[in-house]
Scaffold this motif. Structure first.
Motif, short mmCIF file in Angstrom:
data_model
loop_
_atom_site.label_atom_id
_atom_site.label_comp_id
_atom_site.label_asym_id
_atom_site.label_seq_id
_atom_site.Cartn_x
_atom_site.Cartn_y
_atom_site.Cartn_z
N LEU A 240 4.22 1.69 1.25
CA LEU A 240 3.85 0.28 1.41
C LEU A 240 2.48 0.06 0.78
O LEU A 240 1.48 0.63 1.20
CB LEU A 240 3.81 -0.10 2.89
CG LEU A 240 3.50 -1.57 3.19
CD1 LEU A 240 4.62 -2.47 2.67
CD2 LEU A 240 3.31 -1.80 4.69
N PRO A 241 2.40 -0.77 -0.26
CA PRO A 241 1.12 -0.92 -0.97
C PRO A 241 0.07 -1.66 -0.14
O PRO A 241 0.40 -2.48 0.71
CB PRO A 241 1.50 -1.73 -2.21
CG PRO A 241 2.73 -2.47 -1.81
CD PRO A 241 3.48 -1.58 -0.86
N ARG A 242 -1.18 -1.34 -0.41
CA ARG A 242 -2.29 -2.05 0.21
C ARG A 242 -2.40 -3.42 -0.44
O ARG A 242 -2.17 -3.58 -1.64
CB ARG A 242 -3.59 -1.25 0.01
CG ARG A 242 -4.74 -1.67 0.92
CD ARG A 242 -4.47 -1.28 2.32
NE ARG A 242 -5.64 -1.52 3.19
CZ ARG A 242 -5.56 -2.06 4.38
NH1 ARG A 242 -4.38 -2.41 4.87
NH2 ARG A 242 -6.64 -2.23 5.12
N ARG A 243 -2.78 -4.42 0.34
CA ARG A 243 -2.84 -5.77 -0.19
C ARG A 243 -4.08 -5.95 -1.08
O ARG A 243 -5.07 -5.22 -0.94
CB ARG A 243 -2.87 -6.79 0.94
CG ARG A 243 -4.07 -6.74 1.88
CD ARG A 243 -3.82 -7.66 3.05
NE ARG A 243 -4.89 -7.73 4.03
CZ ARG A 243 -5.05 -6.89 5.03
NH1 ARG A 243 -4.24 -5.84 5.13
NH2 ARG A 243 -6.03 -7.05 5.89
N PRO A 244 -4.03 -6.92 -1.99
CA PRO A 244 -5.17 -7.17 -2.88
C PRO A 244 -6.38 -7.68 -2.11
O PRO A 244 -6.26 -8.28 -1.04
CB PRO A 244 -4.65 -8.24 -3.85
CG PRO A 244 -3.17 -8.21 -3.72
CD PRO A 244 -2.88 -7.79 -2.31
#
Length: 432
Positions: free
Chosen positions: A28-32
Motif C-alpha cells: 500500500l503506497p504512502r500518500r503524497p
C-alpha cells in the motif's frame, strides 16, 4: 474474586494518585505530501498557509507562511478537505503539480514534485506501517510493538464516528496516540486502522461508508492481529473509544478476545442515547425543565422520522424547521451508517459477551453518559460475575484530555487513563 480484588486495588491506587485479511508491510503506497499546514481565512474566503514543513516540497519551492493558496493545477481550491481529496485521488508520490499562490498583491506560480508523507517515529520501540486487504480496498494499519522478539499482548484500537486520520507523525501528542505509545512501552503491542478513504487507505469516501462495512473491516483487522508472530493470540484486547465501543463488543461476539476496554462509549440504543445526552447537556446549562421537555419532544419526533422511518433529512427538516441545525449534525456519515447503528441493540450485545471488560468514563465527559458505563459493567457481571470493572476517571473529558473542569484543559492527555488500562491488562493477562 481474587482477580477483581487485584484489579480494583491497582485501579483505586492509580485513581487515588490523581472475508479473511492479509497484512503486508510494503504494497500500500504512502500518500503524497505537499508539506503545508493550512487554515481557512474566513475574511478572504481562501486557504492560507499556516506552516511550511522543513524539507518538504513546499519549502524547497519557496512557499511561505501567510501565502494564499488559490489553485492546484487547474482546480480552484475551496477547502482544505477538497485539497486533501484532490491529492489523494489524483496524484502519487513523485508527481509534479503547480500551485497558484497570492502573496500580498502578487500572483505567483510554483512547480513542485510531491514528496512522501512522513511516518511516526519512536526511539524506544518499533512502528510498522502495514495494510489490511478488504473487498472495498486496502486499509492502512499502524503497529507499535515492544523491542523484544517474544509474543506479547496486543490492543486493537477502534476509534469513534469521525472521519479523521489516526496517522499522526506531526501530532503524537494526541490523546489516543500517547495512550497507545504508553501501552507499548509497558510491553503491549498496539494496532490502529485507518478508515476507508482516510490517509493512505483506499476504498470509498469515509463519509459514504455504512456502519456494517466499517464493522466488517475492524473484524478483519482483529483476525489479522491474531496472526502476527509477535502477538500472543490468547491475549488480544479491543479498545473502543466513543461509538468504537459499540463496534468492539459486536466484533468480540464474532471473534473472541481476552478483554474489551471502552472509554466514553454508548451503552443503549442510539436514539435513546441522543435524547438522554441532550437532556443532560441542557440541564448542565441550567435550562428550565419545561423548556427541556419541549425541546426533547421535538427531537424525538425528528429521531423517529429519520433514524427509524428513514425519511430524508431534508424532508424531516421541512416538517420541523426548528430542528434543521440538529439534523445537520448527522451529515458527517451516510444515512445507511446511522440507520444501521440505530438497529444495534447495545445491551443485548453486551449480554452475549463473555470476556473481561474495563468500562471507563471521564468525570468531565459531556458527550457520553456515566450510567451507560455502569450499565455495561452490570450487564457483563450479571452473566459472569467479576468479569467487568467500572472506573470513573478523575479529571478527564471525552477526548481523554486532562481537565480540571468542563472548560479548563491542563494537557492534551490524562496519563491516569494509560496507567489504569495497563494495570488492568496486566492483571487480566494472568487470569485463566
Amino acid at each position: 474474586m481474587q482477580l477483581r480484588k487485584k484489579v480494583l486495588g491497582a485501579l483505586l491506587f492509580i485513581v487515588g494518585i490523581g472475508v479473511f485479511c492479509q497484512l503486508s508491510a510494503q504494497s500500500l503506497p504512502r500518500r503524497p505530501f505537499i508539506g503545508l499546514d493550512l487554515r481557512w481565512n474566513t475574511e478572504e474566503e481562501v486557504l492560507e498557509v499556516a506552516r511550511v514543513h522543513a524539507g518538504s516540497a513546499a519549502e524547497k519551492a519557496g512557499i511561505l507562511p501567510g501565502d494564499r493558496l488559490l489553485r492546484l493545477d487547474d482546480t480552484p481550491l475551496k477547502s482544505y478537505t477538497q485539497l486533501l481529496e484532490l491529492v489523494r485521488r489524483n496524484y502519487k508520490v513523485g508527481d509534479k503539480v503547480t500551485l497558484s499562490i497570492r502573496r500580498g498583491g502578487q500572483l505567483l506560480s510554483y512547480r513542485l514534485r510531491l514528496g512522501k508523507y512522513p511516518t511516526e517515529q519512536a526511539p524506544d520501540f518499533a512502528i510498522d506501517y502495514r495494510e489490511i486487504k478488504t473487498p472495498q480496498g486496502h486499509l492502512r494499519c499502524i503497529v507499535t510493538r515492544p523491542p523484544n522478539s517474544q509474543a506479547v499482548p496486543a490492543v486493537l484500537f477502534i476509534q469513534g464516528i469521525a472521519c479523521q486520520s489516526i496517522d499522526t507523525p506531526f501530532d503524537t501528542q494526541r490523546p489516543y496516540t500517547q495512550l497507545l505509545y504508553e501501552l507499548t512501552r509497558q510491553g503491549v503491542a498496539t494496532i490502529r486502522v485507518e478508515k476507508f478513504g482516510i490517509g493512505d487507505s483506499e476504498g470509498p469516501d469515509c463519509i459514504e461508508v455504512d456502519f456494517e462495512t466499517e464493522r466488517q473491516a475492524f473484524l478483519q483487522a482483529l483476525r489479522a492481529v491474531k496472526q502476527y508472530d509477535f502477538v500472543d493470540s490468547t491475549q488480544v484486547f479491543l479498545l473502543g473509544h466513543s461509538v468504537g465501543g459499540i463496534l468492539a463488543v459486536q466484533i468480540a461476539n464474532h471473534e473472541p478476545v481476552k478483554g474489551i476496554i471502552v472509554y466514553g462509549t454508548v451503552g443503549r440504543r442510539w436514539t435513546d442515547y441522543l435524547l438522554e445526552s441532550r437532556r443532560r447537556l441542557f440541564m448542565m446549562k441550567g435550562k428550565p425543565e419545561a423548556e427541556i421537555d419541549d425541546y426533547l419532544n421535538g427531537i424525538n419526533r425528528c429521531n423517529v422520522e429519520y433514524f427509524v422511518l428513514h425519511r430524508p433529512k431534508s424532508e424531516v427538516a421541512n416538517a420541523n424547521p426548528a430542528y434543521e441545525r440538529y439534523l445537520r449534525l448527522f451529515d458527517i456519515r451516510s444515512d445507511q451508517y446511522w440507520f444501521q447503528l440505530q438497529e444495534v441493540n447495545v445491551p443485548a450485545e453486551w449480554s452475549r459477551y463473555d470476556g473481561f471488560v474495563l468500562s471507563l468514563w471521564g468525570e468531565f465527559d459531556v458527550a457520553s453518559l456515566e450510567e451507560d458505563h455502569q450499565m455495561i459493567a452490570h450487564i457483563v457481571n450479571k452473566r459472569q460475575p467479576e468479569r467487568a470493572v467500572y472506573v470513573r476517571v478523575p479529571q478527564a473529558d471525552h477526548g481523554m484530555r486532562w481537565t480540571t473542569s468542563y472548560r479548563e484543559v491542563v494537557a492534551p492527555y490524562n496519563p491516569v487513563i494509560g496507567h489504569i488500562v495497563n494495570q488492568w491488562i496486566q492483571a487480566v493477562c494472568q487470569a485463566p
